[in-house]
Enzyme design. Structure first.
Site, PDB file in Angstrom:
ATOM      1  N   HIS A 200      23.017  45.590 -51.758  1.00  0.00           N
ATOM      2  CA  HIS A 200      22.551  45.725 -50.379  1.00  0.00           C
ATOM      3  C   HIS A 200      21.821  44.438 -49.978  1.00  0.00           C
ATOM      4  O   HIS A 200      21.563  43.571 -50.821  1.00  0.00           O
ATOM      5  CB  HIS A 200      21.627  46.945 -50.237  1.00  0.00           C
ATOM      6  CG  HIS A 200      20.426  46.897 -51.112  1.00  0.00           C
ATOM      7  ND1 HIS A 200      20.269  47.691 -52.220  1.00  0.00           N
ATOM      8  CD2 HIS A 200      19.316  46.118 -51.058  1.00  0.00           C
ATOM      9  CE1 HIS A 200      19.124  47.425 -52.809  1.00  0.00           C
ATOM     10  NE2 HIS A 200      18.529  46.462 -52.120  1.00  0.00           N
TER      11      HIS A 200
HETATM   12  C1  T46 Z   1      15.821  45.847 -53.834  1.00  0.00           C
HETATM   13  C2  T46 Z   1      16.085  45.966 -55.283  1.00  0.00           C
HETATM   14  C3  T46 Z   1      15.630  44.749 -56.060  1.00  0.00           C
HETATM   15  C4  T46 Z   1      11.920  54.746 -52.197  1.00  0.00           C
HETATM   16  O1  T46 Z   1      11.763  55.926 -51.811  1.00  0.00           O
HETATM   17  N1  T46 Z   1      10.914  53.842 -51.990  1.00  0.00           N
HETATM   18  C5  T46 Z   1      11.020  52.548 -52.384  1.00  0.00           C
HETATM   19  O2  T46 Z   1      10.071  51.760 -52.199  1.00  0.00           O
HETATM   20  C6  T46 Z   1      12.244  52.120 -53.004  1.00  0.00           C
HETATM   21  C7  T46 Z   1      12.415  50.666 -53.430  1.00  0.00           C
HETATM   22  C8  T46 Z   1      13.239  53.038 -53.197  1.00  0.00           C
HETATM   23  N2  T46 Z   1      13.055  54.330 -52.812  1.00  0.00           N
HETATM   24  C9  T46 Z   1      14.128  55.288 -53.081  1.00  0.00           C
HETATM   25  C10 T46 Z   1      15.401  55.092 -52.313  1.00  0.00           C
HETATM   26  C11 T46 Z   1      16.469  55.629 -53.255  1.00  0.00           C
HETATM   27  O3  T46 Z   1      16.596  57.016 -53.068  1.00  0.00           O
HETATM   28  O4  T46 Z   1      14.476  55.185 -54.458  1.00  0.00           O
HETATM   29  C12 T46 Z   1      15.857  55.385 -54.654  1.00  0.00           C
HETATM   30  C13 T46 Z   1      16.487  54.220 -55.382  1.00  0.00           C
HETATM   31  O5  T46 Z   1      16.484  53.063 -54.524  1.00  0.00           O
HETATM   32  P1  T46 Z   1      17.681  51.992 -54.510  1.00  0.00           P
HETATM   33  O6  T46 Z   1      18.959  52.657 -54.797  1.00  0.00           O
HETATM   34  O7  T46 Z   1      17.562  51.224 -53.219  1.00  0.00           O
HETATM   35  O8  T46 Z   1      17.263  51.058 -55.755  1.00  0.00           O
HETATM   36  P2  T46 Z   1      17.878  49.648 -56.158  1.00  0.00           P
HETATM   37  O9  T46 Z   1      17.365  49.344 -57.520  1.00  0.00           O
HETATM   38  O10 T46 Z   1      19.327  49.585 -55.925  1.00  0.00           O
HETATM   39  O11 T46 Z   1      17.193  48.594 -55.127  1.00  0.00           O
HETATM   40  C14 T46 Z   1      15.798  48.361 -55.209  1.00  0.00           C
HETATM   41  C15 T46 Z   1      15.225  48.284 -53.795  1.00  0.00           C
HETATM   42  O12 T46 Z   1      15.563  49.472 -53.056  1.00  0.00           O
HETATM   43  C16 T46 Z   1      15.707  47.089 -53.037  1.00  0.00           C
HETATM   44  O13 T46 Z   1      14.894  46.883 -51.899  1.00  0.00           O
HETATM   45  O14 T46 Z   1      15.866  44.755 -53.287  1.00  0.00           O
HETATM   46  O15 T46 Z   1      15.539  47.146 -55.886  1.00  0.00           O
END
Ligand code: T46
Length: 131
Positions: free
Chosen positions: A49
Site C-alpha cells: 500500500h
Molecule cells: C505501513 C507498514 C510499514 C490499526 O488499527 N492501527 C494502526 O495503527 C495500524 C498500523 C494498523 N491497524 C490495523 C489495520 C489492520 O486491520 O491493523 C491491521 C493490520 O494493518 P496492515 O495490514 O495495514 O499492516 P501492514 O503491516 O501491512 O502495514 C503497516 C501499516 O499499516 C502501514 O502504515 O506503512 O506497516
C-alpha cells in the site's frame, strides 16, 4: 524516491546499548503514533500500500526484513537489519515488506493517527493518484 536510511546515535556502555528517538530532532516529523510488528514469518508479506500524506520511520529492533519501495517510476529494495538505523518513508511511496526473519520485531513511528482512508491499497489507484 522519497525515502532515506537514518543512522541513529547509539549510547552504549558495558550495560548495553540505547537509542533515543525524538520528534523533529533525529525523527524528521512530529510523532503522533507508535506501533510495532512482531511474530513475523518468512513466507508472509505485509504492506502493499501507499499513504497519501503519512510519514513514517521503520526500525528493525530485532531480526530483519526487506522493504520494497516504489515511487511509481522505479522500485528499490532495502534491507532492515539494524536497531540503530531507521528507514524514513515519505508520502506517496508504495511499500511492500517481505523476507521477514522468524520473530522479527519492527517499531514504526508515524506522523499521524491511524486512518484507513489515508491508505491506497490498490497499485493501479496509486499510479493514478501520482498524476
Ligand atoms: C505501513 C507498514 C510499514 C490499526 O488499527 N492501527 C494502526 O495503527 C495500524 C498500523 C494498523 N491497524 C490495523 C489495520 C489492520 O486491520 O491493523 C491491521 C493490520 O494493518 P496492515 O495490514 O495495514 O499492516 P501492514 O503491516 O501491512 O502495514 C503497516 C501499516 O499499516 C502501514 O502504515 O506503512 O506497516
Amino acid at each position: 524516491m522519497n525515502y532515506k536510511l537514518i543512522p541513529m546515535q547509539v549510547f552504549g556502555d558495558k550495560r548495553g546499548k540505547l537509542v533515543s528517538l525524538e520528534s523533529r530532532r533525529n525523527v524528521p516529523f512530529q510523532i503522533k503514533r507508535v506501533y510495532y510488528i512482531f511474530d513475523t514469518l518468512p513466507e508472509e508479506e505485509r504492506g502493499k500500500h501507499a499513504h497519501k500524506n503519512l510519514e513514517q520511520i521503520v526500525i528493525a529492533i530485532d531480526g530483519s526484513c526487506q522493504l520494497v519501495l516504489d515511487d511509481g517510476a522505479s522500485r528499490e529494495e532495502v534491507w532492515l537489519n539494524r536497531p540503530d538505523v531507521g528507514l524514513y518513508i515519505g508520502k506517496n511511496m508504495w511499500r511492500e515488506m517481505r523476507h521477514f526473519s522468524y520473530g522479527c520485531k519492527l517499531v514504526i513511528l508515524a506522523s499521524d493517527y491511524y486512518d484507513e482512508k489515508e491508505y491506497i491499497r490498490d497499485y493501479g489507484e496509486f499510479l493514478r493518484c501520482l498524476k
